[in-house]
Design a protein around this motif. Structure first.
Motif, PDB file in Angstrom:
ATOM      1  N   GLU A 129       0.845  -1.193   0.000  1.00 40.24           N
ATOM      2  CA  GLU A 129       0.000   0.000   0.000  1.00 40.24           C
ATOM      3  C   GLU A 129       0.885   1.250   0.000  1.00 40.24           C
ATOM      4  OE1 GLU A 129      -2.635   0.000   3.373  1.00 40.24           O
ATOM      5  OE2 GLU A 129      -4.358   0.409   2.094  1.00 40.24           O
ATOM      6  N   GLY A 130       0.475   2.251  -0.790  1.00 40.92           N
ATOM      7  CA  GLY A 130       1.230   3.502  -0.831  1.00 40.92           C
ATOM      8  C   GLY A 130       2.191   3.591  -1.998  1.00 40.92           C
ATOM      9  N   GLU A 131       2.512   2.451  -2.604  1.00 35.43           N
ATOM     10  CA  GLU A 131       3.428   2.471  -3.745  1.00 35.43           C
ATOM     11  C   GLU A 131       2.687   2.913  -5.004  1.00 35.43           C
ATOM     12  OE1 GLU A 131       6.022  -1.398  -2.236  1.00 35.43           O
ATOM     13  OE2 GLU A 131       5.746  -1.071  -4.366  1.00 35.43           O
ATOM     14  N   ASN A 132       3.484   3.343  -5.988  1.00 35.90           N
ATOM     15  CA  ASN A 132       2.950   3.694  -7.297  1.00 35.90           C
ATOM     16  C   ASN A 132       3.207   2.553  -8.265  1.00 35.90           C
ATOM     17  OD1 ASN A 132       2.459   6.245  -6.197  1.00 35.90           O
ATOM     18  ND2 ASN A 132       4.402   7.072  -6.965  1.00 35.90           N
ATOM     19  N   LEU A 133       2.397   2.452  -9.306  1.00 28.57           N
ATOM     20  CA  LEU A 133       2.608   1.394 -10.293  1.00 28.57           C
ATOM     21  C   LEU A 133       2.071   1.828 -11.647  1.00 28.57           C
ATOM     22  CD1 LEU A 133      -0.251  -0.701 -10.893  1.00 28.57           C
ATOM     23  CD2 LEU A 133      -0.180  -0.098  -8.469  1.00 28.57           C
ATOM     24  N   THR A 134       2.587   1.182 -12.678  1.00 24.05           N
ATOM     25  CA  THR A 134       2.110   1.423 -14.043  1.00 24.05           C
ATOM     26  C   THR A 134       1.893   0.094 -14.746  1.00 24.05           C
ATOM     27  OG1 THR A 134       3.332   3.509 -14.166  1.00 24.05           O
ATOM     28  CG2 THR A 134       2.569   2.561 -16.250  1.00 24.05           C
TER      29      THR A 134
ATOM     30  N   LEU B 160      -8.842   9.518 -13.061  1.00 26.30           N
ATOM     31  CA  LEU B 160      -9.964   9.053 -12.263  1.00 26.30           C
ATOM     32  C   LEU B 160      -9.416   8.879 -10.852  1.00 26.30           C
ATOM     33  CD1 LEU B 160     -12.929   7.997 -12.551  1.00 26.30           C
ATOM     34  CD2 LEU B 160     -11.956   5.719 -12.804  1.00 26.30           C
ATOM     35  N   LYS B 161      -9.532   9.942 -10.056  1.00 28.03           N
ATOM     36  CA  LYS B 161      -8.965   9.969  -8.697  1.00 28.03           C
ATOM     37  C   LYS B 161      -7.464   9.646  -8.770  1.00 28.03           C
ATOM     38  CE  LYS B 161     -13.336   8.887  -6.469  1.00 28.03           C
ATOM     39  NZ  LYS B 161     -14.106   7.980  -5.566  1.00 28.03           N
ATOM     40  N   ARG B 162      -7.026   8.542  -8.204  1.00 26.32           N
ATOM     41  CA  ARG B 162      -5.583   8.205  -8.200  1.00 26.32           C
ATOM     42  C   ARG B 162      -5.141   7.444  -9.444  1.00 26.32           C
ATOM     43  NH1 ARG B 162      -5.031   4.520  -5.336  1.00 26.32           N
ATOM     44  NH2 ARG B 162      -7.191   4.061  -4.799  1.00 26.32           N
TER      45      ARG B 162
ATOM     46  N   THR C  12      -1.411   5.936  -8.437  1.00 28.59           N
ATOM     47  CA  THR C  12      -0.618   6.639  -7.430  1.00 28.59           C
ATOM     48  C   THR C  12      -1.071   6.222  -6.037  1.00 28.59           C
ATOM     49  OG1 THR C  12      -0.425   8.534  -8.923  1.00 28.59           O
ATOM     50  CG2 THR C  12       0.055   8.922  -6.591  1.00 28.59           C
ATOM     51  N   ALA C  13      -0.109   5.921  -5.202  1.00 28.47           N
ATOM     52  CA  ALA C  13      -0.413   5.573  -3.802  1.00 28.47           C
ATOM     53  C   ALA C  13      -1.475   4.480  -3.720  1.00 28.47           C
ATOM     54  CB  ALA C  13      -0.835   6.814  -3.028  1.00 28.47           C
ATOM     55  N   ALA C  14      -1.113   3.311  -4.220  1.00 33.05           N
ATOM     56  CA  ALA C  14      -2.068   2.203  -4.297  1.00 33.05           C
ATOM     57  C   ALA C  14      -2.681   1.892  -2.936  1.00 33.05           C
ATOM     58  CB  ALA C  14      -1.378   0.967  -4.858  1.00 33.05           C
ATOM     59  N   GLN C  15      -3.929   1.465  -2.990  1.00 38.93           N
ATOM     60  CA  GLN C  15      -4.649   1.056  -1.783  1.00 38.93           C
ATOM     61  C   GLN C  15      -5.096  -0.398  -1.951  1.00 38.93           C
ATOM     62  OE1 GLN C  15      -7.867   3.861  -1.379  1.00 38.93           O
ATOM     63  NE2 GLN C  15      -6.492   5.594  -1.027  1.00 38.93           N
ATOM     64  N   THR C  16      -5.403  -1.046  -0.842  1.00 42.40           N
ATOM     65  CA  THR C  16      -5.821  -2.456  -0.922  1.00 42.40           C
ATOM     66  C   THR C  16      -7.071  -2.600  -1.790  1.00 42.40           C
ATOM     67  OG1 THR C  16      -7.050  -2.212   1.142  1.00 42.40           O
ATOM     68  CG2 THR C  16      -4.808  -3.074   1.296  1.00 42.40           C
ATOM     69  N   GLY C  17      -7.890  -1.585  -1.832  1.00 41.76           N
ATOM     70  CA  GLY C  17      -9.099  -1.626  -2.657  1.00 41.76           C
ATOM     71  C   GLY C  17      -8.824  -1.615  -4.149  1.00 41.76           C
TER      72      GLY C  17
ATOM     73  N   LEU D 272      -3.309  -7.434 -10.120  1.00 40.86           N
ATOM     74  CA  LEU D 272      -2.674  -6.580  -9.109  1.00 40.86           C
ATOM     75  C   LEU D 272      -3.108  -7.001  -7.718  1.00 40.86           C
ATOM     76  CD1 LEU D 272      -1.112  -4.021  -8.205  1.00 40.86           C
ATOM     77  CD2 LEU D 272      -3.243  -2.741  -8.530  1.00 40.86           C
ATOM     78  N   GLN D 273      -2.117  -7.164  -6.844  1.00 43.46           N
ATOM     79  CA  GLN D 273      -2.370  -7.447  -5.429  1.00 43.46           C
ATOM     80  C   GLN D 273      -1.704  -6.350  -4.625  1.00 43.46           C
ATOM     81  OE1 GLN D 273      -3.996 -10.411  -3.813  1.00 43.46           O
ATOM     82  NE2 GLN D 273      -3.926  -8.864  -2.215  1.00 43.46           N
ATOM     83  N   VAL D 274      -2.484  -5.642  -3.820  1.00 49.20           N
ATOM     84  CA  VAL D 274      -1.938  -4.592  -2.971  1.00 49.20           C
ATOM     85  C   VAL D 274      -2.046  -5.049  -1.524  1.00 49.20           C
ATOM     86  CG1 VAL D 274      -2.041  -2.180  -2.281  1.00 49.20           C
ATOM     87  CG2 VAL D 274      -2.670  -2.833  -4.616  1.00 49.20           C
ATOM     88  N   PHE D 275      -0.901  -5.129  -0.860  1.00 46.96           N
ATOM     89  CA  PHE D 275      -0.863  -5.587   0.526  1.00 46.96           C
ATOM     90  C   PHE D 275      -0.843  -4.399   1.485  1.00 46.96           C
ATOM     91  CE2 PHE D 275      -0.420 -10.060  -0.037  1.00 46.96           C
ATOM     92  CZ  PHE D 275       0.203 -10.223  -1.261  1.00 46.96           C
ATOM     93  N   PRO D 276      -1.506  -4.557   2.634  1.00 50.57           N
ATOM     94  CA  PRO D 276      -1.513  -3.463   3.630  1.00 50.57           C
ATOM     95  C   PRO D 276      -0.138  -3.278   4.279  1.00 50.57           C
ATOM     96  CG  PRO D 276      -2.706  -5.377   4.453  1.00 50.57           C
ATOM     97  CD  PRO D 276      -2.339  -5.694   3.038  1.00 50.57           C
TER      98      PRO D 276
END
Lengths: 115, 110
Positions: B15-20, B58-60, B77-82, B106-110
């Motif tokens: 969580e919090g990282e950026n990705l493309t 679209l938001k982030r 930007t700033a990925a969230q678990t959602g 994509l898997q975003v971990f807390p």
């Protein structure tokens, strides 16, 4: 988002039996599509319809037939199910053709297992 | 023949990282769409881009259509678990049908 519903949601059937999946829409959209989704293959188009009684084949149509007798219903039939047809099937609707600036709305899918 | 290739296939981040995520093709598309799919559900449309070079936010999430209309990218930007899910690009070639990419999980971990 109801607008499009698929039935059944899950089905297990035996090899060689016929199976019909139903897609029902309440949006009065002209275009309806059947896709299958498999790991490593993404979404692949089976058949689609551009109006009542107007249908055409997609890239993986062998073993499948479709019918559209009214705007709201699009049926997908596996005439004689095979294990290779085990998959998740999605129906989609579109307001305009060509997909140019209009997205698809998908149903929730039918998970079909052929044993 | 898969006309739309997505990369990476899998992405696992904190969580919090950026990705493309990238969607590439050798074909020109009249428009390109991005969908997100969650387990047990159908894909849901996020955005449609139609003009070469177009950028939509679209938001982030930031979506870009390549100048030559052959490729697209999705930046979070700033990925969230959602944000966890399967991301699919899909291109239209002036026909009644969309061509879907292979997807990026994509898997975003807390």
């Amino acid at each position: 988002d109801a607008g499009i519903t698929q039935s059944p949601r899950h089905k297990v059937t035996e090899t060689g039996t016929p199976v019909t999946l139903r897609c029902h829409q309440t949006e009065n959209h002209r275009y309806m599509y059947w896709y299958r989704q498999d790991p490593g293959h993404g979404l692949r188009l089976i058949h689609y319809s551009y109006g009542v009684k107007d249908t055409d084949k997609g890239e993986v149509s062998d073993g499948y037939s479709v019918s559209r007798s009214k705007t709201e219903d699009f049926l997908l039939t596996l005439e004689s199910a095979t294990s290779s047809q085990t998959s998740v099937y999605f129906c989609a609707i579109s307001d305009m053709g060509q997909g140019k600036a209009y997205g698809y709305t998908f149903g929730s899918g039918t998970r079909l297992t052929v044993v | 023949t898969q006309l739309l290739e997505q990369s990476p296939q899998f992405l696992s981040i904190q969580e919090g990282e950026n990705l493309t995520v990238y969607c590439n093709s050798s074909s020109v598309f009249s428009s390109l769409q991005w969908y997100r799919q969650e387990p047990g559900e159908g894909p849901v449309l996020l955005v449609t881009v139609v003009t070469g070079g177009e950028v939509k936010k679209l938001k982030r999430l930031t979506f870009q259509f390549g100048d030559a209309r052959k490729d697209s990218s999705l930046h979070i930007t700033a990925a969230q678990t959602g944000d966890t899910g399967l991301y699919l690009c899909a291109g239209a070639k002036n026909t009644d049908k969309l061509i879907f990419g292979t997807g990026t999980r994509l898997q975003v971990f807390p």
